[in-house]
Design a protein around this motif. Sequence first.
Motif, mmCIF file in Angstrom:
data_model
loop_
_atom_site.group_PDB
_atom_site.id
_atom_site.type_symbol
_atom_site.label_atom_id
_atom_site.label_comp_id
_atom_site.label_asym_id
_atom_site.label_seq_id
_atom_site.Cartn_x
_atom_site.Cartn_y
_atom_site.Cartn_z
ATOM 1 N N PRO A 126 0.804 -1.226 0.000
ATOM 2 C CA PRO A 126 0.000 0.000 0.000
ATOM 3 C C PRO A 126 0.835 1.274 0.000
ATOM 4 O O PRO A 126 0.301 2.364 -0.218
ATOM 5 N N ASN A 127 2.132 1.154 0.209
ATOM 6 C CA ASN A 127 2.990 2.346 0.235
ATOM 7 C C ASN A 127 3.187 2.911 -1.162
ATOM 8 O O ASN A 127 2.904 4.082 -1.419
ATOM 9 N N PRO B 299 10.361 -5.245 -1.251
ATOM 10 C CA PRO B 299 11.767 -5.132 -1.669
ATOM 11 C C PRO B 299 12.257 -3.699 -1.863
ATOM 12 O O PRO B 299 13.468 -3.476 -1.923
ATOM 13 N N PHE B 300 11.354 -2.695 -1.951
ATOM 14 C CA PHE B 300 11.801 -1.334 -2.246
ATOM 15 C C PHE B 300 11.935 -0.481 -0.986
ATOM 16 O O PHE B 300 13.027 -0.114 -0.590
ATOM 17 N N HIS B 301 10.837 -0.175 -0.337
ATOM 18 C CA HIS B 301 10.890 0.705 0.831
ATOM 19 C C HIS B 301 10.870 -0.079 2.137
ATOM 20 O O HIS B 301 10.783 0.514 3.204
ATOM 21 N N GLU B 302 10.923 -1.408 2.004
ATOM 22 C CA GLU B 302 11.092 -2.299 3.153
ATOM 23 C C GLU B 302 9.972 -2.174 4.185
ATOM 24 O O GLU B 302 10.211 -2.255 5.386
ATOM 25 N N TRP B 303 8.755 -1.950 3.717
ATOM 26 C CA TRP B 303 7.609 -2.069 4.609
ATOM 27 C C TRP B 303 7.394 -3.563 4.865
ATOM 28 O O TRP B 303 7.435 -4.371 3.937
ATOM 29 N N SER B 304 7.122 -3.921 6.109
ATOM 30 C CA SER B 304 6.946 -5.330 6.482
ATOM 31 C C SER B 304 5.521 -5.561 6.988
ATOM 32 O O SER B 304 4.995 -4.741 7.761
ATOM 33 N N PHE B 305 4.935 -6.677 6.536
ATOM 34 C CA PHE B 305 3.558 -6.986 6.891
ATOM 35 C C PHE B 305 3.496 -8.367 7.531
ATOM 36 O O PHE B 305 4.053 -9.336 6.997
ATOM 37 N N ALA C 297 8.747 -0.378 8.980
ATOM 38 C CA ALA C 297 9.030 0.329 7.725
ATOM 39 C C ALA C 297 10.324 1.100 7.892
ATOM 40 O O ALA C 297 10.521 1.796 8.898
ATOM 41 N N SER C 298 11.211 1.014 6.927
ATOM 42 C CA SER C 298 12.525 1.649 7.036
ATOM 43 C C SER C 298 12.431 3.164 6.959
ATOM 44 O O SER C 298 13.291 3.871 7.482
#
Length: 417
Positions: free
Chosen positions: A114-115, A137-143, A153-154
């Motif tokens: 969703p980011n 893989p891009f902004h490292e949001w984790s669910f 989230a990084s």
Amino acid sequence: MTENISYSSKLSTSLSFLDLIFISIFFLVINTFLKLLGRLYNELRFILKDDLCKEFTSHDDRPSDGPYPNGWMPVAESNQFCGGKVLKTHALGQNIVLVRDSRGKVHAVESNCPNSGDHLGHGEIIQVRGEDSIRCPFHEWSFRLRDGACVDASNAKDWKALEGRSIKVWPCIEVNGFICVWHQSKGNDPDWYPDELRSNQKDYSGKIEYILSTSSGNNNNIMIGGNIIDLSDLSRVPDKPLSFGRKIAQYFGFKGDVLELTFELLSCTTSKKPDNHKRILEYRGSLKILSFQIATGYLHSHRCGPSLSTIQFDIKIFGLHFTQEMTLGLTFIDKSRQKFVFQMYTDRGISSRIMCRLIRIFFYYAIGEDCSILQDMVCFQKLGNSKKDKSLIELHRWSKQFYDAAGGCHLRDVNDW
């Protein structure tokens, strides 16, 4: 003397021309024979493969508007997960990401972060505060796989500020060689679960896969997918046996066909609540070659819901006894395409594997012939003499429970046909 030389020259020229015609015909016959031999080789090489796949496309290119049934929907095969822990798939008109966590359990989650909309199918499995999660893989949001909640989230200073951000998670199970997600048009939780009927003592021995594209006029999934996965057509086979080679048999002075396969429906049982999602069929089969019976057997079909079925074969041929298993899964890729997967399981003996391959070849051609017809089928408002077809009526009445108006389906009662 001159006339004799001229006559001999003409004769030699005539013979050379005849030789040329003969050579041309000879090479033409050889070329035709080699082409037929090549086709035969390619066909044999194809049917001897472990996985037989074919796609059928309707001549009507208008998209179908048929509904999805409610229940457990196969979205992938268990053996597709052997090489990794994340699998991208498409089913029910949506992109779905399947994830196998550290305990071996499979989860089904929404495909896009969703980011920024990045595809989570390229992500990785990590541990966040002791729980399995998938990281973009891009902004490292984790669910979190358990409920889809964003837990890290990084680019966020305080991960608690991400509370309420989440991805969709489907109820997911792994049963009978398939990974299934729960679909319910009203969003209700699962109210039944399919039984694990596949024997652990048998080995996987290949599959048959069909992708069937239907047209806008073909909007009744009960008539298409249900009829194939239910094998209800077998009950009508005694009136028209599966056979071939009649002309060949007559050429050698035999009556009937080279091969003839018949089935007789012994019983059809529909369970009552809370097991009303189950439907069991029993068949007795017979195989004849040149009118001589060489094999008999029984077929036990156990269907769970609209998209899952398990078949057990009990075959006796030339005094040998074989037991084979087949699991069937119907995947609704979208409203225009359906995928049928028939997985075969057999014992480790050579004779059992040969018998399993013969069964797989038979079903490949038999079901393929049905698919070539069903791809262009149109569902009329009234179905002629279908009231006289008891097996079709029973299938329709049983299947109605998996469809509702919320899913865009308004099925008529059999009495309104």
